[in-house]
Enzyme design. Structure first.
Site, PDB file in Angstrom:
ATOM      1  N   GLU A 146      -4.800   2.392   2.401  1.00 30.85           N
ATOM      2  CA  GLU A 146      -4.633   1.005   1.575  1.00 30.85           C
ATOM      3  C   GLU A 146      -3.080   0.929   1.434  1.00 30.85           C
ATOM      4  O   GLU A 146      -2.512   2.213   1.492  1.00 30.85           O
ATOM      5  CB  GLU A 146      -5.171   1.251   0.213  1.00 30.85           C
ATOM      6  N   ASP A 147      -2.389   0.539   1.415  1.00 31.40           N
ATOM      7  CA  ASP A 147      -1.146  -0.422   1.382  1.00 31.40           C
ATOM      8  C   ASP A 147      -0.988  -0.378  -0.098  1.00 31.40           C
ATOM      9  O   ASP A 147       0.420   0.968   0.158  1.00 31.40           O
ATOM     10  CB  ASP A 147      -0.605  -1.481   2.611  1.00 31.40           C
ATOM     11  N   PHE A 193       6.139  -7.857  -7.328  1.00 30.48           N
ATOM     12  CA  PHE A 193       5.723  -8.031  -6.654  1.00 30.48           C
ATOM     13  C   PHE A 193       6.368  -7.451  -5.279  1.00 30.48           C
ATOM     14  O   PHE A 193       7.822  -8.106  -5.600  1.00 30.48           O
ATOM     15  CB  PHE A 193       5.676  -9.520  -6.776  1.00 30.48           C
ATOM     16  N   ASP A 195      -3.397  -2.640  -6.920  1.00 29.35           N
ATOM     17  CA  ASP A 195      -2.616  -2.918  -8.135  1.00 29.35           C
ATOM     18  C   ASP A 195      -3.317  -2.666  -9.123  1.00 29.35           C
ATOM     19  O   ASP A 195      -3.657  -1.256 -10.185  1.00 29.35           O
ATOM     20  CB  ASP A 195      -2.075  -4.181  -7.817  1.00 29.35           C
ATOM     21  N   GLY A 204      -2.717  -5.449   5.739  1.00 30.22           N
ATOM     22  CA  GLY A 204      -1.544  -4.859   4.711  1.00 30.22           C
ATOM     23  C   GLY A 204      -1.131  -3.202   5.223  1.00 30.22           C
ATOM     24  O   GLY A 204       0.397  -2.654   5.351  1.00 30.22           O
ATOM     25  N   ASP A 219       2.655  -8.472   1.907  1.00 32.00           N
ATOM     26  CA  ASP A 219       2.905  -9.674   2.337  1.00 32.00           C
ATOM     27  C   ASP A 219       2.724 -10.669   1.182  1.00 32.00           C
ATOM     28  O   ASP A 219       1.550 -10.192   0.627  1.00 32.00           O
ATOM     29  CB  ASP A 219       1.990 -10.321   3.139  1.00 32.00           C
ATOM     30  N   LYS A 276       0.618   1.134  -7.912  1.00 31.30           N
ATOM     31  CA  LYS A 276       1.275   0.280  -8.964  1.00 31.30           C
ATOM     32  C   LYS A 276       0.162   1.095 -10.574  1.00 31.30           C
ATOM     33  O   LYS A 276      -0.418   0.896 -10.854  1.00 31.30           O
ATOM     34  CB  LYS A 276       0.852  -0.913  -9.531  1.00 31.30           C
TER      35      LYS A 276
END
Length: 180
Positions: free
Chosen positions: A98-99, A151, A102, A43, A158, A130
């Site tokens: 990092e993308d 999401f 979460d 990602g 992805d 997030k």
């Protein structure tokens, strides 16, 4: 693919402008330090590619692959290393690229995994954070954007290996990823 989105969160030009700002900041903080950027596959590849173009100091890159999702929209909580780094980072300044963050569990795992290799420092640089989804208290050094607990896909992110190539970040409709 666009029909699968409920909204576009960040257009391409907004993302690229923020990445330029992050690159400028990293260039100042890491001047004379020759940092190692460790991209979390897959990602973060798009983010890393743009970010390193805006870092104006010498650097090296390496890649690390981990998995906690599989084909699901929810993290399994179990993290496995699929591809480890090749560069010796002992005494080096490391920036994990990092993308998205979460739960924070993957990032905590990465920091712990790399810390064993005795780098001079470890920093984190993420495109999206997030905070509402964090399951642990995790410090992120450089954040592109904070988002809600939606999401999201695009710009490398992805769902089931689709949508990575969208040039923006959008919210995926629930009916696309929630099984009936």
């Amino acid at each position: 693919m666009n029909n699968d989105l409920s909204a576009v969160l960040f257009e391409e030009n907004v993302i690229r402008m923020r990445i330029r700002e992050l690159g400028t900041e990293l260039s100042k903080v890491y001047a004379e330090k020759n940092p190692v950027l460790i991209c979390v596959l897959r990602g973060a590849v798009v983010f890393l590619t743009d970010l390193m173009r805006h870092i104006t100091i010498p650097l090296e890159i390496d890649f690390m692959g981990i998995s906690s999702y599989g084909a699901s929209a929810q993290s399994s909580g179990s993290i496995t290393v699929k591809n480890d780094i090749n560069i010796d980072i002992k005494g080096r300044h490391v920036i994990i690229v990092e993308d998205i963050v979460d739960t924070g569990l993957s990032l905590r795992f990465l920091i712990g995994h790399l810390d064993i290799l005795s780098p001079a420092s470890i920093a984190t640089c993420v495109l999206l954070d997030k905070p509402e989804a964090h399951k642990i208290d995790i410090h992120i050094d450089y954040v592109g954007f904070e988002i809600g607990n939606d999401f999201v896909v695009g710009f490398g992110l992805d769902f089931n290996e689709k949508y990575r190539n969208l040039p923006y970040v959008g919210i995926l409709k629930e009916e696309v990823y929630i099984e009936p």
